[in-house]
Design a protein around this motif. Sequence first.
Motif, PDB file in Angstrom:
ATOM      1  N   TYR A  44      34.893 -25.753  95.137  1.00  0.00           N
ATOM      2  CA  TYR A  44      34.861 -25.715  96.780  1.00  0.00           C
ATOM      3  C   TYR A  44      35.841 -26.680  96.993  1.00  0.00           C
ATOM      4  O   TYR A  44      35.535 -28.106  97.199  1.00  0.00           O
ATOM      5  CB  TYR A  44      33.539 -25.621  97.481  1.00  0.00           C
ATOM      6  N   THR A  45      37.131 -26.378  97.806  1.00  0.00           N
ATOM      7  CA  THR A  45      38.027 -27.522  98.219  1.00  0.00           C
ATOM      8  C   THR A  45      38.312 -27.233  99.681  1.00  0.00           C
ATOM      9  O   THR A  45      39.040 -27.886 100.250  1.00  0.00           O
ATOM     10  CB  THR A  45      39.120 -27.724  97.541  1.00  0.00           C
ATOM     11  N   LYS A  46      37.403 -26.093 100.522  1.00  0.00           N
ATOM     12  CA  LYS A  46      37.868 -26.035 101.781  1.00  0.00           C
ATOM     13  C   LYS A  46      39.168 -25.138 101.843  1.00  0.00           C
ATOM     14  O   LYS A  46      39.385 -24.884 102.957  1.00  0.00           O
ATOM     15  CB  LYS A  46      37.593 -27.345 102.717  1.00  0.00           C
ATOM     16  N   ASP A  47      39.759 -25.031 100.825  1.00  0.00           N
ATOM     17  CA  ASP A  47      41.039 -24.191 100.810  1.00  0.00           C
ATOM     18  C   ASP A  47      40.783 -22.885  99.761  1.00  0.00           C
ATOM     19  O   ASP A  47      40.917 -23.107  98.683  1.00  0.00           O
ATOM     20  CB  ASP A  47      42.285 -24.931 100.327  1.00  0.00           C
ATOM     21  N   ARG A  48      41.094 -21.754 100.772  1.00  0.00           N
ATOM     22  CA  ARG A  48      40.431 -20.557  99.790  1.00  0.00           C
ATOM     23  C   ARG A  48      41.639 -20.319  98.912  1.00  0.00           C
ATOM     24  O   ARG A  48      41.250 -19.851  97.660  1.00  0.00           O
ATOM     25  CB  ARG A  48      40.576 -19.541 100.761  1.00  0.00           C
ATOM     26  N   ILE A  49      42.808 -20.459  99.105  1.00  0.00           N
ATOM     27  CA  ILE A  49      43.884 -20.200  97.780  1.00  0.00           C
ATOM     28  C   ILE A  49      43.659 -21.163  96.652  1.00  0.00           C
ATOM     29  O   ILE A  49      43.666 -20.734  95.578  1.00  0.00           O
ATOM     30  CB  ILE A  49      45.238 -20.276  98.562  1.00  0.00           C
ATOM     31  N   ALA A  50      43.496 -22.542  96.934  1.00  0.00           N
ATOM     32  CA  ALA A  50      43.098 -23.562  96.141  1.00  0.00           C
ATOM     33  C   ALA A  50      42.015 -23.072  95.084  1.00  0.00           C
ATOM     34  O   ALA A  50      42.086 -23.481  94.082  1.00  0.00           O
ATOM     35  CB  ALA A  50      43.187 -24.828  96.585  1.00  0.00           C
ATOM     36  N   ASP A  51      40.963 -22.805  96.185  1.00  0.00           N
ATOM     37  CA  ASP A  51      39.929 -22.394  95.140  1.00  0.00           C
ATOM     38  C   ASP A  51      40.154 -21.225  94.294  1.00  0.00           C
ATOM     39  O   ASP A  51      39.769 -21.291  93.029  1.00  0.00           O
ATOM     40  CB  ASP A  51      38.601 -21.937  96.219  1.00  0.00           C
ATOM     41  N   LEU A  52      40.693 -20.056  94.766  1.00  0.00           N
ATOM     42  CA  LEU A  52      40.985 -19.142  93.745  1.00  0.00           C
ATOM     43  C   LEU A  52      41.813 -19.291  92.585  1.00  0.00           C
ATOM     44  O   LEU A  52      41.471 -19.329  91.531  1.00  0.00           O
ATOM     45  CB  LEU A  52      41.595 -17.969  94.621  1.00  0.00           C
ATOM     46  N   GLU A  53      42.976 -20.437  92.952  1.00  0.00           N
ATOM     47  CA  GLU A  53      43.616 -20.623  91.593  1.00  0.00           C
ATOM     48  C   GLU A  53      42.989 -21.691  90.758  1.00  0.00           C
ATOM     49  O   GLU A  53      42.956 -21.393  89.544  1.00  0.00           O
ATOM     50  CB  GLU A  53      44.704 -21.520  92.220  1.00  0.00           C
ATOM     51  N   MET A  54      42.111 -22.427  91.155  1.00  0.00           N
ATOM     52  CA  MET A  54      41.443 -23.356  90.376  1.00  0.00           C
ATOM     53  C   MET A  54      40.151 -22.323  89.642  1.00  0.00           C
ATOM     54  O   MET A  54      40.055 -23.051  88.421  1.00  0.00           O
ATOM     55  CB  MET A  54      40.341 -24.365  91.251  1.00  0.00           C
ATOM     56  N   MET A  55      39.646 -21.452  90.125  1.00  0.00           N
ATOM     57  CA  MET A  55      38.682 -20.772  89.319  1.00  0.00           C
ATOM     58  C   MET A  55      39.423 -20.036  88.526  1.00  0.00           C
ATOM     59  O   MET A  55      38.927 -19.831  87.320  1.00  0.00           O
ATOM     60  CB  MET A  55      38.170 -19.796  90.557  1.00  0.00           C
ATOM     61  N   GLU A  56      40.645 -19.565  88.634  1.00  0.00           N
ATOM     62  CA  GLU A  56      41.515 -18.586  87.493  1.00  0.00           C
ATOM     63  C   GLU A  56      41.536 -19.922  86.347  1.00  0.00           C
ATOM     64  O   GLU A  56      41.550 -19.451  85.507  1.00  0.00           O
ATOM     65  CB  GLU A  56      42.965 -18.605  88.039  1.00  0.00           C
ATOM     66  N   ASP A  57      42.054 -20.963  86.816  1.00  0.00           N
ATOM     67  CA  ASP A  57      42.149 -22.256  85.435  1.00  0.00           C
ATOM     68  C   ASP A  57      41.060 -22.191  85.041  1.00  0.00           C
ATOM     69  O   ASP A  57      41.075 -22.395  83.380  1.00  0.00           O
ATOM     70  CB  ASP A  57      42.765 -23.395  86.097  1.00  0.00           C
ATOM     71  N   GLU A  58      40.076 -22.253  85.628  1.00  0.00           N
ATOM     72  CA  GLU A  58      38.435 -22.244  84.974  1.00  0.00           C
ATOM     73  C   GLU A  58      38.118 -21.216  83.842  1.00  0.00           C
ATOM     74  O   GLU A  58      37.578 -21.229  82.926  1.00  0.00           O
ATOM     75  CB  GLU A  58      37.484 -22.905  85.827  1.00  0.00           C
ATOM     76  N   ILE A  59      38.237 -20.134  84.510  1.00  0.00           N
ATOM     77  CA  ILE A  59      38.122 -18.884  83.609  1.00  0.00           C
ATOM     78  C   ILE A  59      38.845 -18.898  82.398  1.00  0.00           C
ATOM     79  O   ILE A  59      38.331 -18.529  81.126  1.00  0.00           O
ATOM     80  CB  ILE A  59      38.157 -17.938  84.614  1.00  0.00           C
ATOM     81  N   ARG A  60      39.990 -19.115  82.503  1.00  0.00           N
ATOM     82  CA  ARG A  60      41.062 -19.404  81.577  1.00  0.00           C
ATOM     83  C   ARG A  60      40.576 -20.084  80.405  1.00  0.00           C
ATOM     84  O   ARG A  60      40.531 -19.623  79.065  1.00  0.00           O
ATOM     85  CB  ARG A  60      42.306 -19.640  81.871  1.00  0.00           C
ATOM     86  N   GLU A  61      39.878 -21.530  80.736  1.00  0.00           N
ATOM     87  CA  GLU A  61      39.660 -22.408  79.972  1.00  0.00           C
ATOM     88  C   GLU A  61      38.383 -22.015  79.188  1.00  0.00           C
ATOM     89  O   GLU A  61      38.135 -22.161  77.962  1.00  0.00           O
ATOM     90  CB  GLU A  61      39.395 -23.842  80.455  1.00  0.00           C
ATOM     91  N   LEU A  62      37.555 -21.280  79.954  1.00  0.00           N
ATOM     92  CA  LEU A  62      36.113 -21.026  79.400  1.00  0.00           C
ATOM     93  C   LEU A  62      36.378 -19.659  78.250  1.00  0.00           C
ATOM     94  O   LEU A  62      35.931 -19.689  77.167  1.00  0.00           O
ATOM     95  CB  LEU A  62      35.283 -20.164  80.335  1.00  0.00           C
ATOM     96  N   TYR A  63      37.394 -18.930  78.624  1.00  0.00           N
ATOM     97  CA  TYR A  63      37.948 -17.777  77.431  1.00  0.00           C
ATOM     98  C   TYR A  63      38.584 -18.541  76.391  1.00  0.00           C
ATOM     99  O   TYR A  63      38.295 -18.155  75.142  1.00  0.00           O
ATOM    100  CB  TYR A  63      38.830 -16.810  78.140  1.00  0.00           C
ATOM    101  N   LYS A  64      39.513 -19.473  76.680  1.00  0.00           N
ATOM    102  CA  LYS A  64      40.106 -20.039  75.436  1.00  0.00           C
ATOM    103  C   LYS A  64      39.095 -20.854  74.488  1.00  0.00           C
ATOM    104  O   LYS A  64      39.114 -20.741  73.298  1.00  0.00           O
ATOM    105  CB  LYS A  64      41.107 -21.245  75.968  1.00  0.00           C
ATOM    106  N   MET A  65      37.880 -21.264  75.068  1.00  0.00           N
ATOM    107  CA  MET A  65      36.968 -21.998  74.061  1.00  0.00           C
ATOM    108  C   MET A  65      35.827 -20.941  73.738  1.00  0.00           C
ATOM    109  O   MET A  65      35.018 -21.301  73.114  1.00  0.00           O
ATOM    110  CB  MET A  65      36.131 -22.934  75.282  1.00  0.00           C
TER     111      MET A  65
END
Length: 64
Positions: A19-40
């Motif tokens: 949660y960064t108060k910026d919806r677009i930044a939140d969505l992009e960060m969530m994408e990165d986190e999901i990618r990392e979880l999948y890679k691991m």
Amino acid sequence: MNSVYDVMQLLKRFGIYVYTKDRIADLEMMEDEIRELYKMQMIEAKDFQVAMLLLRKDLNNSKM
């Protein structure tokens, strides 16, 4: 999973809160986190695909 909220709940299971108060930044960060979880290999391919689809759909709608 049916919504971005469900993706957030998936991330919370792994102790990831975004949660960064910026919806677009939140969505992009969530994408990165999901990618990392999948890679691991912490989430299954189906969950990865659905989560990425939901996040990208919401991201495209937010940019309009």
